[in-house]
Write an enzyme that holds these catalytic residues in place. Structure first.
Site, PDB file in Angstrom:
ATOM      1  N   GLY A   9       0.835  -1.195   0.000  1.00 49.53           N
ATOM      2  CA  GLY A   9       0.000   0.000   0.000  1.00 49.53           C
ATOM      3  C   GLY A   9       0.870   1.244   0.000  1.00 49.53           C
ATOM      4  N   SER A  10       0.370   2.292  -0.648  1.00 52.48           N
ATOM      5  CA  SER A  10       1.178   3.511  -0.798  1.00 52.48           C
ATOM      6  C   SER A  10       0.282   4.736  -0.930  1.00 52.48           C
ATOM      7  CB  SER A  10       2.048   3.384  -2.046  1.00 52.48           C
ATOM      8  OG  SER A  10       1.194   3.117  -3.155  1.00 52.48           O
ATOM      9  N   GLY A  11      -0.854   4.713  -0.191  1.00 53.51           N
ATOM     10  CA  GLY A  11      -1.729   5.891  -0.170  1.00 53.51           C
ATOM     11  C   GLY A  11      -1.153   6.930   0.790  1.00 53.51           C
ATOM     12  N   TRP A  13      -1.496   7.249   4.131  1.00 50.20           N
ATOM     13  CA  TRP A  13      -0.889   6.654   5.332  1.00 50.20           C
ATOM     14  C   TRP A  13       0.254   5.714   4.940  1.00 50.20           C
ATOM     15  CZ3 TRP A  13       0.645   7.424   9.794  1.00 50.20           C
ATOM     16  CH2 TRP A  13       0.654   6.529  10.849  1.00 50.20           C
ATOM     17  N   PHE A  96      -9.934  -3.203  -0.342  1.00 50.39           N
ATOM     18  CA  PHE A  96      -9.040  -3.925  -1.269  1.00 50.39           C
ATOM     19  C   PHE A  96      -8.295  -5.100  -0.618  1.00 50.39           C
ATOM     20  CE2 PHE A  96      -8.836   0.646  -2.781  1.00 50.39           C
ATOM     21  CZ  PHE A  96      -9.843   0.483  -3.720  1.00 50.39           C
ATOM     22  N   LYS A 119      -7.833   0.383   8.868  1.00 49.39           N
ATOM     23  CA  LYS A 119      -8.957   0.664   9.766  1.00 49.39           C
ATOM     24  C   LYS A 119     -10.253   0.317   9.054  1.00 49.39           C
ATOM     25  CE  LYS A 119      -6.380   4.092  12.420  1.00 49.39           C
ATOM     26  NZ  LYS A 119      -6.163   5.502  12.794  1.00 49.39           N
ATOM     27  N   LYS A 203     -14.125   3.798  14.966  1.00 41.45           N
ATOM     28  CA  LYS A 203     -14.012   5.262  15.147  1.00 41.45           C
ATOM     29  C   LYS A 203     -14.290   6.013  13.848  1.00 41.45           C
ATOM     30  CE  LYS A 203     -10.162   6.107  12.885  1.00 41.45           C
ATOM     31  NZ  LYS A 203      -9.878   7.148  11.902  1.00 41.45           N
ATOM     32  N   LYS A 294      -9.428   7.342  -0.081  1.00 39.10           N
ATOM     33  CA  LYS A 294     -10.687   6.627   0.156  1.00 39.10           C
ATOM     34  C   LYS A 294     -11.285   6.971   1.512  1.00 39.10           C
ATOM     35  CE  LYS A 294     -10.436   4.359  -3.691  1.00 39.10           C
ATOM     36  NZ  LYS A 294     -11.210   4.845  -4.819  1.00 39.10           N
TER      37      LYS A 294
HETATM   38  N1  LIG Z   1      -4.624   8.690   5.868  1.00 43.53           N
HETATM   39  C1  LIG Z   1      -4.572   8.651   7.184  1.00 43.53           C
HETATM   40  O1  LIG Z   1      -4.412   9.694   7.849  1.00 43.53           O
HETATM   41  C2  LIG Z   1      -4.662   7.345   7.889  1.00 43.53           C
HETATM   42  C3  LIG Z   1      -5.182   6.223   7.284  1.00 43.53           C
HETATM   43  N2  LIG Z   1      -5.268   5.032   7.972  1.00 43.53           N
HETATM   44  C4  LIG Z   1      -5.799   3.834   7.339  1.00 43.53           C
HETATM   45  O2  LIG Z   1      -4.840   3.321   6.419  1.00 43.53           O
HETATM   46  C5  LIG Z   1      -5.504   2.570   5.397  1.00 43.53           C
HETATM   47  C6  LIG Z   1      -4.957   3.011   4.048  1.00 43.53           C
HETATM   48  O3  LIG Z   1      -5.296   4.356   3.854  1.00 43.53           O
HETATM   49  P1  LIG Z   1      -4.411   5.420   3.078  1.00 43.53           P
HETATM   50  O4  LIG Z   1      -2.979   5.015   3.010  1.00 43.53           O
HETATM   51  O5  LIG Z   1      -4.729   6.733   3.722  1.00 43.53           O
HETATM   52  O6  LIG Z   1      -5.002   5.323   1.596  1.00 43.53           O
HETATM   53  P2  LIG Z   1      -5.628   6.506   0.698  1.00 43.53           P
HETATM   54  O7  LIG Z   1      -7.071   6.610   0.967  1.00 43.53           O
HETATM   55  O8  LIG Z   1      -4.796   7.725   0.822  1.00 43.53           O
HETATM   56  O9  LIG Z   1      -5.329   6.026  -0.779  1.00 43.53           O
HETATM   57  C7  LIG Z   1      -6.035   5.124  -1.514  1.00 43.53           C
HETATM   58  C8  LIG Z   1      -5.043   4.070  -1.974  1.00 43.53           C
HETATM   59  O10 LIG Z   1      -5.762   2.991  -2.559  1.00 43.53           O
HETATM   60  C9  LIG Z   1      -5.084   2.615  -3.758  1.00 43.53           C
HETATM   61  N3  LIG Z   1      -6.008   1.903  -4.633  1.00 43.53           N
HETATM   62  C10 LIG Z   1      -6.942   2.402  -5.472  1.00 43.53           C
HETATM   63  N4  LIG Z   1      -7.587   1.405  -6.115  1.00 43.53           N
HETATM   64  C11 LIG Z   1      -7.038   0.253  -5.650  1.00 43.53           C
HETATM   65  C12 LIG Z   1      -7.275  -1.121  -5.912  1.00 43.53           C
HETATM   66  N5  LIG Z   1      -8.221  -1.514  -6.751  1.00 43.53           N
HETATM   67  N6  LIG Z   1      -6.533  -2.048  -5.243  1.00 43.53           N
HETATM   68  C13 LIG Z   1      -5.592  -1.668  -4.355  1.00 43.53           C
HETATM   69  N7  LIG Z   1      -5.318  -0.377  -4.071  1.00 43.53           N
HETATM   70  C14 LIG Z   1      -6.038   0.565  -4.700  1.00 43.53           C
HETATM   71  C15 LIG Z   1      -4.573   3.911  -4.310  1.00 43.53           C
HETATM   72  O11 LIG Z   1      -3.559   3.680  -5.259  1.00 43.53           O
HETATM   73  C16 LIG Z   1      -4.063   4.566  -3.035  1.00 43.53           C
HETATM   74  O12 LIG Z   1      -2.769   4.113  -2.742  1.00 43.53           O
HETATM   75  C17 LIG Z   1      -7.002   2.827   5.588  1.00 43.53           C
HETATM   76  O13 LIG Z   1      -7.588   1.713   6.245  1.00 43.53           O
HETATM   77  C18 LIG Z   1      -7.061   4.040   6.506  1.00 43.53           C
HETATM   78  O14 LIG Z   1      -8.212   4.056   7.338  1.00 43.53           O
HETATM   79  C19 LIG Z   1      -4.821   4.919   9.247  1.00 43.53           C
HETATM   80  C20 LIG Z   1      -4.266   6.000   9.884  1.00 43.53           C
HETATM   81  C21 LIG Z   1      -4.150   7.290   9.266  1.00 43.53           C
HETATM   82  O1  LIG Z   2      -7.344   7.277  11.020  1.00 42.67           O
HETATM   83  C1  LIG Z   2      -7.027   8.441  10.874  1.00 42.67           C
HETATM   84  C2  LIG Z   2      -6.284   9.201  11.896  1.00 42.67           C
HETATM   85  O2  LIG Z   2      -5.859   8.401  12.952  1.00 42.67           O
HETATM   86  C3  LIG Z   2      -7.410   9.160   9.643  1.00 42.67           C
HETATM   87  O3  LIG Z   2      -8.784   9.308   9.623  1.00 42.67           O
HETATM   88  P1  LIG Z   2      -9.524   9.744   8.278  1.00 42.67           P
HETATM   89  O4  LIG Z   2      -9.570   8.529   7.399  1.00 42.67           O
HETATM   90  O5  LIG Z   2     -10.877  10.225   8.705  1.00 42.67           O
HETATM   91  O6  LIG Z   2      -8.682  10.854   7.702  1.00 42.67           O
END
Ligand SMILES: NC(=O)C1=CN([C@@H]2O[C@H](COP(=O)(O)OP(=O)(O)OC[C@H]3O[C@@H](n4cnc5c(N)ncnc54)[C@H](O)[C@@H]3O)[C@@H](O)[C@H]2O)C=CC1
Ligand SMILES: O=C(CO)COP(=O)(O)O
Length: 340
Positions: A9-11, A13, A96, A119, A203, A294
């Site tokens: 993963g590379s979104g 977080w 995913f 999460k 949450k 997402k």
């Molecule tokens: N962003 C934040 O501040 C935080 C996020 N999280 C959790 O981390 C997890 C990942 O979130 P983020 O890294 O923020 O992601 P994100 O929401 O920023 O990015 C979406 C990611 O999904 C990918 N994607 C799109 N279509 C796809 C597919 N069909 N198959 C696989 N990947 C696909 C995209 O390339 C991108 O890397 C989530 O469960 C989120 O709740 C946890 C703590 C903080």
């Molecule tokens: O989990 C998160 C912070 O701890 C990020 O929450 P959001 O997905 O609502 O940005």
């Protein structure tokens, strides 16, 4: 033994923790210094995102403005990313996970260990499954869980915060702590994988509630009430389905702290506020406001509502039920305070 870490993963977080892991593996002798990171390939101005990351050392789409360590190598092939790894870090949006696990099934060595930073939960015909259980069952490897008050950009900017790792096997918890912990990102490890995971998933639903009351301009007291009732429902639901979930877990970063931070500054909060002020749907706002990131709270609210309905429990969880109805049944947002 030298451990090799791969990041799935590379979104927003995923990229933020790539910075932590890339630096930390260089501090210890027991880690290989190269960290492969699986990138779901996409084109940015006609170029592969993987090429941009490997040349500019920046994820220009999901974490712009933050330099990643050069030992983090972006890879578009999932199996290739993980093939030599002994430690897997799962950090894709929860929708995913199932497809990722299917692709990796039978391709991961049995001595591998995993941690989920995801999460969310996975809903199935007969109820729901934890992501850590899906990973364990699909790949035959143990999984820890990391979750906390960790807005990705603030972590990437190295502002102080805490996080929680839940473990089943303490040695795994300690090993994973090594790749995340820094003086600015303080990791606490506890023996409650399920509690940490339930907090992280639930949450996100309450954060939608936090955004709705912001959109309605109801003020700080109302927000505090949503947080308190939300925490109560999170604990009740978690302990109803998993009696071993500990009360103390809700006082860790993954519990009350994450609830507060997400209700104050997260994406779920922001989009829910915009739903009230613009009247647009959550799906539309996710596209308009998040640039490919997402939203997790609305789909988790729907998943949770299906479970509550099947088990006849909606009346016992009025806040989560009302948030679902506002998101999916066009209930006016003000019902968040009228129906709880
Ligand atoms: N962003 C934040 O501040 C935080 C996020 N999280 C959790 O981390 C997890 C990942 O979130 P983020 O890294 O923020 O992601 P994100 O929401 O920023 O990015 C979406 C990611 O999904 C990918 N994607 C799109 N279509 C796809 C597919 N069909 N198959 C696989 N990947 C696909 C995209 O390339 C991108 O890397 C989530 O469960 C989120 O709740 C946890 C703590 C903080
Ligand atoms: O989990 C998160 C912070 O701890 C990020 O929450 P959001 O997905 O609502 O940005």
């Amino acid at each position: 033994m030298v451990e090799k870490v791969a990041l799935i993963g590379s979104g927003n977080w995923g990229s933020s923790v790539a910075k932590l892991i890339g630096r930390n593996v260089q501090k210890f002798d027991h880690f290989d210094t190269e960290v492969k990171m699986w990138v779901y390939q996409e084109q940015i101005d006609g170029r592969n995102l993987t090429d941009i990351i490997n040349e500019q050392h920046e994820n220009v789409k999901y974490l712009p403005g933050i330099k990643l360590p050069e030992n983090v190598v972006a890879c578009p092939e999932l199996v290739e990313t993980c093939k030599d790894a002994t430690m897997l870090v799962f950090v894709v949006p929860h929708q995913f996970v199932s497809s990722v696990c299917k692709q990796l099934k039978g391709k991961i060595p049995p001595n591998c260990k995993a941690i989920s930073l995801i999460k969310g939960i996975e809903v199935q015909e007969d109820g729901f499954r934890l992501i850590t259980d899906m990973i364990q069952d699909a790949l035959g490897i143990r999984s820890c869980m990391l979750s906390g008050a960790n807005i990705a950009t603030e972590v990437a900017e190295e502002r102080f915060c805490e996080t929680t790792i839940g473990y089943r096997n303490r040695a795994d918890g300690e090993l994973f702590r090594d790749i995340f912990h820094t003086p600015q990102f303080r990791v606490n490890i506890i023996e409650d994988v399920v509690g940490v995971e339930m907090c992280g998933a639930l949450k996100n639903i309450i954060a939608i509630g936090g955004g709705l009351v912001d959109g309605l301009k109801l003020g700080a007291n109302t927000k505090a009430a949503i947080i308190r009732i939300g925490l109560y429902e999170m604990r009740k639901f978690s302990q109803m389905f998993y009696k071993d979930v500990k009360d103390e877990t809700f006082f860790e970063s993954c519990g009350i702290a994450d609830l507060v931070t997400t209700c104050a500054g997260g994406r779920n909060r922001r989009v829910a506020e915009a739903h009230v002020t613009t009247g647009k749907s959550f799906d539309q706002l996710e596209i308009e406001m998040l640039n490919g990131q997402k939203l997790q709270g609305t789909s988790t609210a729907k998943d949770m509502y299906n479970i509550l309905t099947k088990k006849g429990l909606c009346d016992e969880f009025p806040l989560m039920t009302t948030i679902y109805r506002i998101c999916y049944e066009d209930l006016p947002p003000i019902r968040i305070v009228e129906d709880i």
